[in-house]
Design an enzyme around this catalytic site. Structure first.
Site, PDB file in Angstrom:
ATOM      1  N   LYS A  22     -98.550  14.160  24.883  1.00 21.69           N
ATOM      2  CA  LYS A  22     -97.322  13.346  24.800  1.00 21.69           C
ATOM      3  C   LYS A  22     -97.503  12.174  23.846  1.00 21.69           C
ATOM      4  O   LYS A  22     -96.663  11.928  22.985  1.00 21.69           O
ATOM      5  CB  LYS A  22     -96.973  12.823  26.198  1.00 21.69           C
ATOM      6  CG  LYS A  22     -95.924  11.714  26.176  1.00 21.69           C
ATOM      7  CD  LYS A  22     -95.550  11.229  27.561  1.00 21.69           C
ATOM      8  CE  LYS A  22     -96.417  10.143  28.128  1.00 21.69           C
ATOM      9  NZ  LYS A  22     -96.170   8.795  27.593  1.00 21.69           N
ATOM     10  N   ASN A  23     -98.604  11.450  23.999  1.00 24.46           N
ATOM     11  CA  ASN A  23     -98.748  10.209  23.228  1.00 24.46           C
ATOM     12  C   ASN A  23     -99.177  10.449  21.773  1.00 24.46           C
ATOM     13  O   ASN A  23     -99.243   9.510  20.988  1.00 24.46           O
ATOM     14  CB  ASN A  23     -99.693   9.239  23.941  1.00 24.46           C
ATOM     15  CG  ASN A  23     -99.050   8.695  25.209  1.00 24.46           C
ATOM     16  OD1 ASN A  23     -97.842   8.838  25.408  1.00 24.46           O
ATOM     17  ND2 ASN A  23     -99.856   8.091  26.073  1.00 24.46           N
ATOM     18  N   CYS A 121     -91.789  -3.276  32.344  1.00 25.56           N
ATOM     19  CA  CYS A 121     -91.606  -2.016  33.059  1.00 25.56           C
ATOM     20  C   CYS A 121     -92.491  -2.039  34.287  1.00 25.56           C
ATOM     21  O   CYS A 121     -93.124  -3.054  34.576  1.00 25.56           O
ATOM     22  CB  CYS A 121     -91.923  -0.829  32.165  1.00 25.56           C
ATOM     23  SG  CYS A 121     -93.668  -0.688  31.824  1.00 25.56           S
ATOM     24  N   ARG A 126     -95.468  -5.883  28.808  1.00 24.01           N
ATOM     25  CA  ARG A 126     -95.468  -5.050  27.608  1.00 24.01           C
ATOM     26  C   ARG A 126     -94.632  -5.592  26.433  1.00 24.01           C
ATOM     27  O   ARG A 126     -93.652  -4.977  26.013  1.00 24.01           O
ATOM     28  CB  ARG A 126     -95.065  -3.616  27.967  1.00 24.01           C
ATOM     29  CG  ARG A 126     -95.942  -3.063  29.058  1.00 24.01           C
ATOM     30  CD  ARG A 126     -95.664  -1.629  29.357  1.00 24.01           C
ATOM     31  NE  ARG A 126     -96.190  -0.716  28.356  1.00 24.01           N
ATOM     32  CZ  ARG A 126     -96.028   0.587  28.405  1.00 24.01           C
ATOM     33  NH1 ARG A 126     -95.363   1.131  29.372  1.00 24.01           N
ATOM     34  NH2 ARG A 126     -96.543   1.349  27.465  1.00 24.01           N
ATOM     35  N   ASP A 309    -104.640   5.342  31.639  1.00 25.74           N
ATOM     36  CA  ASP A 309    -103.735   6.421  32.058  1.00 25.74           C
ATOM     37  C   ASP A 309    -104.390   7.399  33.045  1.00 25.74           C
ATOM     38  O   ASP A 309    -103.731   8.331  33.521  1.00 25.74           O
ATOM     39  CB  ASP A 309    -103.215   7.199  30.839  1.00 25.74           C
ATOM     40  CG  ASP A 309    -102.283   6.358  29.987  1.00 25.74           C
ATOM     41  OD1 ASP A 309    -101.789   5.325  30.474  1.00 25.74           O
ATOM     42  OD2 ASP A 309    -102.046   6.729  28.821  1.00 25.74           O
ATOM     43  N   ARG A 401     -91.507  13.052  32.834  1.00 26.17           N
ATOM     44  CA  ARG A 401     -91.599  12.371  31.543  1.00 26.17           C
ATOM     45  C   ARG A 401     -92.853  12.784  30.792  1.00 26.17           C
ATOM     46  O   ARG A 401     -92.870  12.785  29.564  1.00 26.17           O
ATOM     47  CB  ARG A 401     -91.652  10.853  31.760  1.00 26.17           C
ATOM     48  CG  ARG A 401     -90.340  10.265  32.207  1.00 26.17           C
ATOM     49  CD  ARG A 401     -90.443   8.772  32.187  1.00 26.17           C
ATOM     50  NE  ARG A 401     -91.131   8.346  30.984  1.00 26.17           N
ATOM     51  CZ  ARG A 401     -91.811   7.220  30.850  1.00 26.17           C
ATOM     52  NH1 ARG A 401     -91.880   6.384  31.846  1.00 26.17           N
ATOM     53  NH2 ARG A 401     -92.418   6.922  29.718  1.00 26.17           N
TER      54      ARG A 401
HETATM   55  N1  EPU Z   1     -99.560  -5.780  24.188  1.00 26.24           N
HETATM   56  C1  EPU Z   1     -99.172  -7.026  23.816  1.00 26.24           C
HETATM   57  N2  EPU Z   1     -98.403  -7.164  22.680  1.00 26.24           N
HETATM   58  C2  EPU Z   1     -98.030  -6.092  21.941  1.00 26.24           C
HETATM   59  C3  EPU Z   1     -98.439  -4.809  22.314  1.00 26.24           C
HETATM   60  C4  EPU Z   1     -99.215  -4.682  23.468  1.00 26.24           C
HETATM   61  O1  EPU Z   1     -99.479  -8.014  24.474  1.00 26.24           O
HETATM   62  O2  EPU Z   1     -97.341  -6.292  20.919  1.00 26.24           O
HETATM   63  C5  EPU Z   1    -100.366  -5.607  25.425  1.00 26.24           C
HETATM   64  C6  EPU Z   1     -99.616  -4.785  26.460  1.00 26.24           C
HETATM   65  O3  EPU Z   1     -98.727  -5.593  27.217  1.00 26.24           O
HETATM   66  C7  EPU Z   1    -100.734  -4.209  27.286  1.00 26.24           C
HETATM   67  C8  EPU Z   1    -101.830  -3.987  26.247  1.00 26.24           C
HETATM   68  O4  EPU Z   1    -101.497  -4.808  25.136  1.00 26.24           O
HETATM   69  O5  EPU Z   1    -101.163  -5.124  28.242  1.00 26.24           O
HETATM   70  C9  EPU Z   1    -101.986  -2.559  25.779  1.00 26.24           C
HETATM   71  O6  EPU Z   1    -100.781  -2.050  25.304  1.00 26.24           O
HETATM   72  P1  EPU Z   1    -100.634  -0.978  24.143  1.00 26.24           P
HETATM   73  O7  EPU Z   1     -99.699  -1.545  23.138  1.00 26.24           O
HETATM   74  O8  EPU Z   1    -101.956  -0.489  23.691  1.00 26.24           O
HETATM   75  O9  EPU Z   1     -99.875   0.168  24.928  1.00 26.24           O
HETATM   76  P2  EPU Z   1     -98.690   1.020  24.369  1.00 26.24           P
HETATM   77  O10 EPU Z   1     -98.920   1.299  22.950  1.00 26.24           O
HETATM   78  O11 EPU Z   1     -97.391   0.409  24.774  1.00 26.24           O
HETATM   79  C10 EPU Z   1     -99.795   3.347  24.818  1.00 26.24           C
HETATM   80  C11 EPU Z   1     -99.445   4.575  25.596  1.00 26.24           C
HETATM   81  C12 EPU Z   1     -99.535   4.269  27.078  1.00 26.24           C
HETATM   82  C13 EPU Z   1    -100.981   3.847  27.369  1.00 26.24           C
HETATM   83  C14 EPU Z   1    -101.352   2.639  26.509  1.00 26.24           C
HETATM   84  C15 EPU Z   1    -102.794   2.198  26.668  1.00 26.24           C
HETATM   85  C16 EPU Z   1     -97.905   5.705  24.115  1.00 26.24           C
HETATM   86  C17 EPU Z   1     -96.522   6.161  23.823  1.00 26.24           C
HETATM   87  N3  EPU Z   1     -98.088   4.993  25.225  1.00 26.24           N
HETATM   88  O12 EPU Z   1     -98.847   2.352  25.210  1.00 26.24           O
HETATM   89  O13 EPU Z   1     -99.251   5.481  27.776  1.00 26.24           O
HETATM   90  O14 EPU Z   1    -101.108   3.508  28.731  1.00 26.24           O
HETATM   91  O15 EPU Z   1    -101.126   2.948  25.126  1.00 26.24           O
HETATM   92  O16 EPU Z   1    -103.656   3.227  26.373  1.00 26.24           O
HETATM   93  O17 EPU Z   1     -98.825   6.006  23.369  1.00 26.24           O
HETATM   94  C18 EPU Z   1     -98.590   6.775  29.622  1.00 26.24           C
HETATM   95  O18 EPU Z   1     -98.704   7.775  28.892  1.00 26.24           O
HETATM   96  O19 EPU Z   1     -98.430   6.848  30.863  1.00 26.24           O
HETATM   97  C19 EPU Z   1     -98.653   5.444  29.008  1.00 26.24           C
HETATM   98  C20 EPU Z   1     -98.212   4.346  29.638  1.00 26.24           C
END
Ligand code: EPU
Length: 428
Positions: A22-23, A121, A126, A309, A401
Site C-alpha cells: 500500500k505505502n 487522526c 501528523r 506499523d 483500507r
Molecule cells: N511529522 C511531522 N511533520 C511532518 C511530517 C511528519 O512532525 O511534516 C511527524 C509525524 O507527526 C510523525 C512522524 O513525523 O510523528 C512520522 O511521520 P511520517 O511523515 O514519517 O509518516 P507518514 O509519511 O505520514 C508513512 C506511512 C504510515 C507509517 C509512517 C511511519 C504512507 C502513506 N504512510 O506515514 O503508514 O506509519 O510513514 O512509517 O506511507 C499505515 O500504513 O498504517 C501508516 C500509518
C-alpha cells in the site's frame, strides 16, 4: 455495517500470497502526475486507500484505466497528459491523509497546488510542516486559509534540504518535487524505507536522476521532463509481518509467497528472539510457531528500525508471551488505541507515557471489540485468532483500507473468520 467474527483457537497451516505494498502504491500513483505520458502500474493491491487515491487522481484530470481481463488484476494505466485541476479536496483528504502526496508532483508539474490540510487522526497530530519547509527552500511560497494549504512557485529550483525528522511521505513529496526542479537538490536525513527506494527507482525509470535512495542522503539532479513507464510494486512488508505474527498468535505453520525478507530484518530478528522459527528464501518466508513465545522488548524507529506499523500486532504476541515486555512507540504520539480493546480480551497492559508494559497472560478470551485505525484492526484480528471463543470486530472499514482480502487469506489457511453485515448500514 460490517464486522468480522472470529472463533479463535484454530492453528494455521498453508500458503498466503503477499500483495503489493500500500505505502509504495500510493506515492507511485502520485508520480503519474509528473509525466504527460502514460504510466502502467502492476501489482497494485485492491484496497480502499488505493481506490480513494485513484478518485483523487481522476479529480485532478488523470485518465485511469484498470485492467479488467483475465491476468490483469492489479494493473492500472494512468495518463496525466491533460491535468485539469491542482486541488485535493477536503472530502478525499479527510478519508485518507496520504492524499497529501499529490503536493510534490503538482508543484513540479504545474507550479501550483491546493491541498486540504489533513489535520490529526487516530494515531497522532501528523502535521506536514516538513513537506512545506522543503518546498519553501525550493522556491515555493505557501499560505494557509480555509483549511487548505496553497503552494505556488514561478519555477522550483534545486535546494539543500535537511529534514527535522525522516518523514516518509515528506521525503517522497520533496523527491517528486525535485525531479523536475532546475538544478540539483540534496535531501538530508531522508527516510530510508523500501517504499522510498521503490519510488526513486520508478522515477529513474521515467528519466529522473536520483541517487542515494535507501540511504539518508538523496541527490536529485532536476531534468526538464519525464517519460512514461511500466512499474511493478514491491511486496507489502507490513502485510508480510502481520501474517508472520498471525502464525505466532494462532500457532501453526505458514508460507508467505512473494514476501521480501530483506525489507523486514529488524522485525524478523525480534520475532526470532520471541521464539518463532522463520526461514527466508528469495521469494518466500516460512514461519513456524509452537508453544508459548518469550517476552521481548521493542522500540519503534524509522527504517531500518522496528516499524511502527507492526507495533500493535507485536503487542498481541507479547500479551500471551511468558514474561514482561516493554513496547515503546517513538513515531506517533497516540498509537496505543488498541490497548483498551486488547484489555477487553484479558490482556494485562499498562501504558506509561510512550511505553506499554505488557505482562503475558496464559489465555485471551473472545469479546466484542472495535477497530480504531488500520494497524490496530489487524492486531484485533490476530488477538481474535489467539483468543478462546468468539471475537466480533466492528468498524472494520479501517482494515479494508490496507489489507487485501484479509479474511479470505486467513480462511484459506484454516482460520474460522467471517464477515457479517448488520442491518441498517452500508458496510461503512
Ligand atoms: N511529522 C511531522 N511533520 C511532518 C511530517 C511528519 O512532525 O511534516 C511527524 C509525524 O507527526 C510523525 C512522524 O513525523 O510523528 C512520522 O511521520 P511520517 O511523515 O514519517 O509518516 P507518514 O509519511 O505520514 C508513512 C506511512 C504510515 C507509517 C509512517 C511511519 C504512507 C502513506 N504512510 O506515514 O503508514 O506509519 O510513514 O512509517 O506511507 C499505515 O500504513 O498504517 C501508516 C500509518
Amino acid at each position: 455495517m460490517e464486522s468480522l467474527v472470529i472463533n479463535g483457537g484454530n492453528r494455521l497451516k498453508g500458503q498466503i500470497r503477499i500483495s503489493g505494498a500500500k505505502n509504495a502504491a500510493l506515492p507511485i500513483l502520485a508520480a503519474s502526475l509528473l509525466s504527460p505520458e502514460p504510466i502502467t502500474v502492476h501489482n497494485l493491491p485492491a484496497l480502499e486507500d488505493v481506490k480513494i487515491f485513484v478518485s483523487l487522481l481522476r479529480e485532478l484530470g488523470v485518465s485511469v484505466e484498470s485492467g479488467t481481463e483475465e491476468g490483469q488484476k492489479g494493473v492500472v494505466c494512468l495518463d496525466a497528459a491533460n491535468l485539469s485541476s491542482f486541488e485535493a479536496p477536503h472530502d478525499l483528504v479527510r478519508k485518507m491523509r496520504a492524499s497529501v502526496l499529490v503536493l510534490g508532483p503538482l508543484m513540479a508539474r504545474l507550479g501550483r497546488a491546493r491541498v486540504s490540510l489533513p489535520g490529526g487522526c487516530a494515531i497522532g497530530a501528523r502535521p506536514i510542516d516538513i513537506h512545506l519547509k522543503g518546498l519553501e527552500l525550493m522556491g515555493a511560497k505557501y499560505s494557509i486559509a480555509g483549511g487548505f494549504v496553497e503552494v505556488k512557485t514561478r519555477g522550483l529550483k534545486g535546494a539543500r534540504i535537511y529534514l527535522d525528522f525522516p518523514s516518509v511521505t515528506g521525503t517522497e513529496n520533496l523527491m517528486m518535487a525535485a525531479v523536475l526542479a532546475r538544478g540539483t537538490s540534496v535531501i538530508e536525513n531522508a527516510a530510508k524505507e523500501p517504499e522510498i527506494t521503490d519510488l526513486a527507482r520508478m522515477l529513474n525509470s521515467m528519466g529522473a536522476r536520483i541517487t542515494g535512495a535507501g540511504s539518508s542522503t538523496l541527490n536529485i539532479e532536476g531534468v526538464s521532463g519525464l517519460s512514461g513507464t511500466e512499474w511493478s510494486i514491491i511486496p507489502d512488508r507490513i502485510e508480510t509481518g502481520t501474517y508472520i505474527m498471525a502464525a505466532g498468535a494462532a500457532g501453526g505453520e505458514l508460507e508467505l509467497i512473494g514476501a521480501e525478507a530483506g525489507h523486514l530484518e529488524s522485525a524478523i530478528t525480534k520475532l526470532r528472539a520471541a521464539g518463532l522459527k522463520i526461514e527466508c528464501s528469495q521469494n518466500a518466508i516460512r514461519v513456524r510457531s509452537r508453544g508459548r513465545l518469550k517476552s521481548v522488548d521493542i522500540k519503534t524507529q524509522p527504517y531500518p528500525g522496528f516499524p511502527t506499523d507492526l507495533q500493535a500486532q507485536f503487542m498481541v504476541l507479547m500479551a500471551r508471551a511468558g514474561g514482561l515486555s516493554v513496547i515503546t512507540e517513538n513515531i506517533f504520539e497516540n498509537r496505543f488505541m488498541h490497548v483498551a480493546e486488547l484489555q477487553r480480551l484479558g490482556a494485562d497492559i499498562k501504558i506509561e507515557g510512550r511505553s506499554a508494559i505488557i505482562k503475558g497472560v496464559k489465555k485471551l478470551t473472545g469479546a466484542p471489540v472495535a477497530a480504531t485505525d488500520l494497524r490496530a484492526s489487524a492486531s484485533l484480528v490476530l488477538a481474535g485468532l489467539a483468543a478462546q471463543g468468539r471475537t466480533e470486530i466492528t468498524e472494520i472499514y479501517h482494515l479494508d483500507r490496507g489489507y487485501e482480502d484479509m479474511e479470505k487469506k486467513l480462511r484459506g489457511v484454516g482460520a474460522d473468520i467471517s464477515r457479517i453485515t448488520h442491518e441498517g448500514g452500508s458496510g461503512k
